[in-house]
Design an enzyme around this catalytic site. Structure first.
Site, short mmCIF file in Angstrom:
data_model
loop_
_atom_site.label_atom_id
_atom_site.label_comp_id
_atom_site.label_asym_id
_atom_site.label_seq_id
_atom_site.Cartn_x
_atom_site.Cartn_y
_atom_site.Cartn_z
CE LYS A 53 15.08 18.78 -18.70
NZ LYS A 53 13.64 19.03 -18.64
CD GLN A 97 11.00 20.80 -20.36
OE1 GLN A 97 11.73 19.85 -20.26
NE2 GLN A 97 11.02 21.79 -19.48
CG ASP A 120 10.39 14.89 -15.26
OD1 ASP A 120 11.40 15.51 -14.89
OD2 ASP A 120 9.71 15.19 -16.26
N1 GUN Z 1 9.42 22.07 -16.76
C1 GUN Z 1 10.14 22.76 -15.85
N2 GUN Z 1 10.85 21.92 -15.07
C2 GUN Z 1 10.57 20.67 -15.50
C3 GUN Z 1 11.02 19.38 -15.11
O1 GUN Z 1 11.80 19.19 -14.17
N3 GUN Z 1 10.52 18.34 -15.82
C4 GUN Z 1 9.64 18.51 -16.84
N4 GUN Z 1 9.19 17.43 -17.46
N5 GUN Z 1 9.21 19.68 -17.23
C5 GUN Z 1 9.68 20.76 -16.56
#
Ligand code: GUN
Length: 285
Positions: A53, A97, A120
């Site tokens: 990211k 996350q 998200d």
């Molecule tokens: N963990 C696995 N996929 C995601 C996601 O799309 N966003 C977040 N915040 N955590 C994750």
């Protein structure tokens, strides 16, 4: 039939060029989109996602702020950090996350993120707005799937979409996005009786179960569009999806591979949402 491969890597690259242009526009107007990512603990997979990211932000000329917290951090401390980021002007997106350590209430954390910075699309306000067809941050993987289909020229109204899997992050919202575009939607899950009966009705089949090679040729109608959301490792440690690719590709009309299918779209749509947030902040201020 041998399926046409939907190349997520190529489509993501095209979308990222469009996003980079929008970043330049915003910078010319005095705003650089900024994403804050909070990583709690030292989960290996989570760290890889977070690194990707950050890299994507940099490539697109955006700012990224990584906040690392130890596994033992208290819920209170995490909430305080989110409260601070909610008020930070040059941060337009906040992502915590997941998964979080067991002593932290995930729902509480998600609800503490300002819905205006919830890139998200996990906050109940954004989920409600999505369900009622209002302007919202759409969750990145489901949104990425819709963009893949749009870019491939696959029409959705009137199609029968069968979603296998009902997670809050993928299964439930992707079905809703298809419904918003006038598809007929069926959800299947671990308690569904006679799964092939349902999946064989699908014009578009979405596999989001997290079980390697779960969807076989017997589950798929000739010519169907098959979207594989799975990211699994098989016994040999090789990356594979929820769909038995070789046999299903013989029968489907279109199929997404793993890797280079849905995966590259998730981060792309996260970048898109962060840029959207930055643009909306300009209008508000
Ligand atoms: N963990 C696995 N996929 C995601 C996601 O799309 N966003 C977040 N915040 N955590 C994750």
């Amino acid at each position: 039939m041998t399926a046409q491969i939907i190349n997520g890597k190529e489509i993501a690259a095209k979308k990222r060029l469009e996003i980079a242009e929008e970043v330049v526009n915003l910078k010319n107007r005095g705003v650089t989109p900024g994403l804050a990512v909070i990583l709690v603990g030292n989960n290996h997979a989570s760290r890889t996602y977070v690194t990707n990211k950050e890299k994507a932000c940099k490539e697109l000329g955006m700012n990224s702020l990584l906040i690392e917290m130890p596994e033992e951090v208290s819920e209170e401390e995490l909430l305080a950090k989110i409260a601070e980021l909610n008020e930070t002007q040059d941060i337009h997106g906040i992502l915590v996350q997941l998964p979080l350590p067991k002593h932290i209430d995930e729902k509480k954390v998600i609800e503490s993120i300002s819905p205006l910075k919830d890139v998200d699309g996990f906050h109940p306000i954004n989920i409600g707005r999505m369900m009622t067809g209002q302007n919202a941050f759409l969750p990145c993987t489901p949104y990425g799937i819709m963009v893949l289909l749009e870019e491939t020229g696959i029409s959705i109204p009137g199609k029968h979409v069968v979603v296998v899997g009902r997670s809050n992050i993928v299964g439930k919202p992707v079905g809703q996005l298809f419904l918003n575009q006038d598809a007929t939607v069926t959800y299947c899950h671990s308690k569904t009786k006679d799964l092939p009966l349902h999946t064989n009705q699908a014009d578009i089949l979405v596999a989001a179960v997290g079980i390697p090679n779960f969807i076989k040729a017997e589950h798929v109608k000739n010519g169907a569009v098959v979207i594989d959301v799975g990211i699994n490792r098989n016994e040999a440690g090789k990356l594979c999806g929820d769909v038995a690719f070789e046999e299903v590709a013989e029968k489907a009309g279109f199929i997404t591979p793993v890797p280079k299918g849905v995966g590259p779209m998730t981060i792309t749509m996260l970048m898109y949402n962060t840029v959207k947030s930055a643009a909306e902040s300009l209008v508000r201020n």
